[in-house]
Design an enzyme around this catalytic site. Structure first.
Site, PDB file in Angstrom:
ATOM      1  N   HIS A  66       2.716  13.693 -16.346  1.00 54.79           N
ATOM      2  CA  HIS A  66       1.812  14.886 -15.415  1.00 54.79           C
ATOM      3  C   HIS A  66       2.676  15.211 -14.249  1.00 54.79           C
ATOM      4  CE1 HIS A  66       1.449  10.647 -13.954  1.00 54.79           C
ATOM      5  NE2 HIS A  66       1.290  11.018 -12.784  1.00 54.79           N
ATOM      6  N   CYS A 187       0.977   6.621  -6.192  1.00 57.35           N
ATOM      7  CA  CYS A 187       2.147   6.892  -6.930  1.00 57.35           C
ATOM      8  C   CYS A 187       2.432   8.418  -6.198  1.00 57.35           C
ATOM      9  CB  CYS A 187       1.779   7.001  -8.382  1.00 57.35           C
ATOM     10  SG  CYS A 187       0.615   8.232  -8.916  1.00 57.35           S
TER      11      CYS A 187
END
Length: 675
Positions: A66, A187
């Protein structure tokens, strides 16, 4: 709102290649083919760069590459069920279910929440089983749409809590009662791993009968944990790849700190470690008032010695200093371009006495040149204070910033320059750190980071600079500058070789940064009559461009000697090298340091020698070919770089060809550092 996934974005039971790069490129092409991305290469580069930072494989044969990318025009999900599994770095083996999440740089919150919800659904076994059993692309779309349409359980999207049969009372767990744990997950991208780690930790804690609540600091926003919940917790888990926002809220709690991916791969172990820490009076704890950074504590426990601590502090200071210097240096160069070298003598008078309605003699060019030069000079004035301030920050966290800046300002005032900034920053940081370890009454703790630590650390560090250290360091700085100014001929060439070797030795590491900081520190002292600082800056910049450009050229000249990942990195290295980002060669050096680094150093030394011998100068501290207007003797600047690039490329090819006994493509693909 646009549908995130369509049948055109689904690929079933096909072989998309042998590596993550192959799969990501195909799926990026799918996204672009549907009109949701403007280009394949830009989207692939962003996604692959994210993959190199942290592998996106998760347990269960799943991978979720991603990224956010300027190439993405509409959020999209591209899914592939592979006939040939590909290793995305999960501990339990390669993956056959791949979800590629492509989000625009400015994705709206609703889309981000949906993307996060999908990521959390992928840890549910019934959902992944249905994906593997789906017969058509439309079946996949229906399953994903169903997962996105489901309302979340009792916990809100940004704060998760393990359900309990009856609410537990606020307060420390009673003997024999359930332990209470709080956690933060985060993250860099904040789309997938943040939420999957949260759900994994909650599920593991529920099975163990532990009350665990999570704050997700992701792209779809974060709802802070209730202070009462934090106060009642026995321990805290930080499953993060970035800094925890509001970490001081957890001060004093036993802490387990790990990358976010471990929260997905080993949630049970992390909960067990947190339970053990809760019962261990010697367990590491979240520091009070930011007196020391948690990452530093983790590294110290792993046996970090004093040299490593110093290196990390110096690199932190240099990295925070560079933005002040890069903008300032370019503005000064533009000021010289418009106003000439004499602008240094009249800039103050021009900017104070003139304006667009009252232009000075020489017209608009002189006025704009004076303004640009003055802005740049003021920016460059932060060089030493910023260096010292952030060295201190690396040692003592936020309480060290003010004492560090003050010590740096004192260094500049006394003429101690760059060397004085380093000494002052280290002094301020260690004094602030020491004061932060004092045991003080609870009523005084709130004053420690904002009053007492900055006050006492400033007095000690700056007092020592004024009374003891500043004068000798200033004398050393003057002697060093005089020596450099007087260099010519063979001695200048030797200096060019040394600087070239340093710039290519560790590619952005401490040796590289010392050479770069040395060049930048003297840049503001350059003038038409004293071009030695500009010569050093030109040499450092040119030599630092050689390694990435050489590796890019080598991958073109002999592709078979490089892995697929390295060939992909080689494409990006052209632009990185042209921009003077030496770190573009790190992926190659990480995979094969004994060949890449010596080859780079040979070319860098040649480039450095040629630059010093032919009088190449740079008035800009960064930018590579893109600041051509600030380069003196531009033709030789280009020739020196090309010469070093060719020599290094041929050297690394020769070393790989004659030293490697088996084809590189048969070796496992190494993990590489991010640029």
């Amino acid at each position: 709102m646009t549908q995130l996934i369509t049948p055109q974005l689904v690929t079933l039971d096909q072989n998309l290649g042998d590596s993550p790069a192959d799969v990501i490129r195909v799926l990026a092409g799918k996204v672009a083919a549907t009109g949701r991305a403007s280009e394949v290469e830009g989207l692939f580069a962003d996604a692959f760069a994210r993959e190199q930072k942290t592998a996106t494989g998760v347990p269960g044969g799943i991978a979720i590459p991603h990224c956010r990318s300027a190439a993405v025009q509409e959020p999209a999900l591209a899914m592939a069920r592979l006939s040939h599994k590909v290793d995305f770095g999960a501990k339990d083996g390669p993956a056959d279910l791949i979800f590629f999440i492509a989000a625009p740089d400015g994705a709206d919150q609703e889309h981000l929440k949906l993307l996060s919800k999908l990521a959390r659904s992928l840890i549910k076994k019934d959902f992944t089983a249905a994906l593997r059993a789906a017969a058509t692309e439309q079946d996949i779309v229906d399953l994903v749409d169903g997962a996105l349409a489901d309302k979340p359980a009792a916990a809100p999207a940004d704060s998760f809590a393990a359900p309990a049969e009856a609410p537990a009372p606020i307060g420390s767990g009673a003997p024999g009662g359930p332990k209470r744990i709080v956690a933060v997950t985060a993250c860099p991208t904040g789309i997938a791993h943040t939420y999957m780690a949260a759900d994994s930790l909650v599920a593991a804690a529920k099975e163990m009968g532990v009350d665990l609540q999570v704050e997700t600091q992701g792209s779809s926003g974060a709802k802070p944990l209730d202070p009462a919940v934090i106060a009642a917790a026995d321990a805290v888990i930080f499953a993060v790849d970035v800094d925890v926002r509001g970490k001081e809220r957890f001060a004093g709690k036993p802490v387990i700190n790990a990358p976010v991916k471990r929260g997905i791969d080993e949630p049970t172990k992390m909960v067990q470690e947190a339970l053990a820490a809760a019962d261990d009076p010697r367990a590491r704890r979240v520091p009070h008032a930011g007196a020391e950074d948690q990452a530093e504590r983790d590294e110290e426990e792993k046996g970090e010695h004093i040299g490593q601590k110093l290196k990390r502090a110096l690199l932190t200071g240099v990295s925070y200093m560079i933005p002040f210097v890069a903008g300032g240096g370019l503005l000064i160069a533009l000021g010289f371009l418009l106003g000439g070298y004499d602008i240094t003598e009249v800039a103050d008078k021009v900017v104070l006495e003139n304006n667009f309605g009252n232009l000075p003699e020489g017209g608009l060019a002189i006025y704009l040149g004076a303004v640009l030069f003055k802005i740049g000079a003021l920016s460059m004035g932060f060089l030493v204070p910023a260096l010292a301030g952030y060295i201190a920050y690396a040692i003592a966290d936020r309480p060290g910033i003010a004492p560090g800046f003050v010590a740096g300002a004192v260094s500049g005032f006394m003429g101690a320059g760059f060397l004085g900034g380093i000494v002052g920053g280290l002094l301020a940081g260690y004094v602030a750190h020491l004061i932060g370890t004092w045991q003080v009454p609870r009523w005084l703790r709130g004053l420690m980071p904002v009053v007492i630590i900055p006050l006492l650390a400033s007095i000690v560090a700056s007092g020592l600079m004024f009374l003891v250290l500043g004068g000798p360091i200033a004398g050393l700085t003057v002697a060093l500058n005089n020596w450099l100014t007087g260099m010519s001929g063979a001695s200048a060439v030797v200096l060019g070789i040394i600087l070239g070797l340093m710039m290519c030795f560790d590619l952005g590491g401490p040796v590289n940064k010392v050479a770069y900081a040395f060049a930048v520190a003297g840049l503001s002292a350059g003038s038409a009559d004293n071009q030695a600082p500009w010569l050093i800056m030109g040499t450092v910049m040119a030599a630092g461009m050689v390694p990435p450009l050489a590796m890019a050229l080598a991958t073109v000249l002999n592709k078979k000697l490089f892995t697929l990942n390295e060939r992909e990195n080689g494409k990006a290295a052209w632009l990185l090298g042209a921009s003077f980002i030496s770190e573009g060669a790190i992926p190659f050096a990480a995979a094969d340091p004994l060949r890449v680094i010596p080859a780079s150093m040979v070319g860098g030394a040649l480039t450095g020698a040629l630059c010093m011998a032919t009088g190449v100068t740079s008035q800009a501290p960064h930018g590579g070919f893109f600041v051509f207007f600030a380069i003196g003797n531009l033709p030789m600047f280009i020739i020196a770089i090309v010469a070093g690039m060719v020599v290094s490329a041929l050297a690394v090819i020769a070393l790989k060809r004659f030293a490697v006994k088996k084809p590189v493509e048969a070796e496992p693909v190494p993990a590489t550092a991010s640029v």
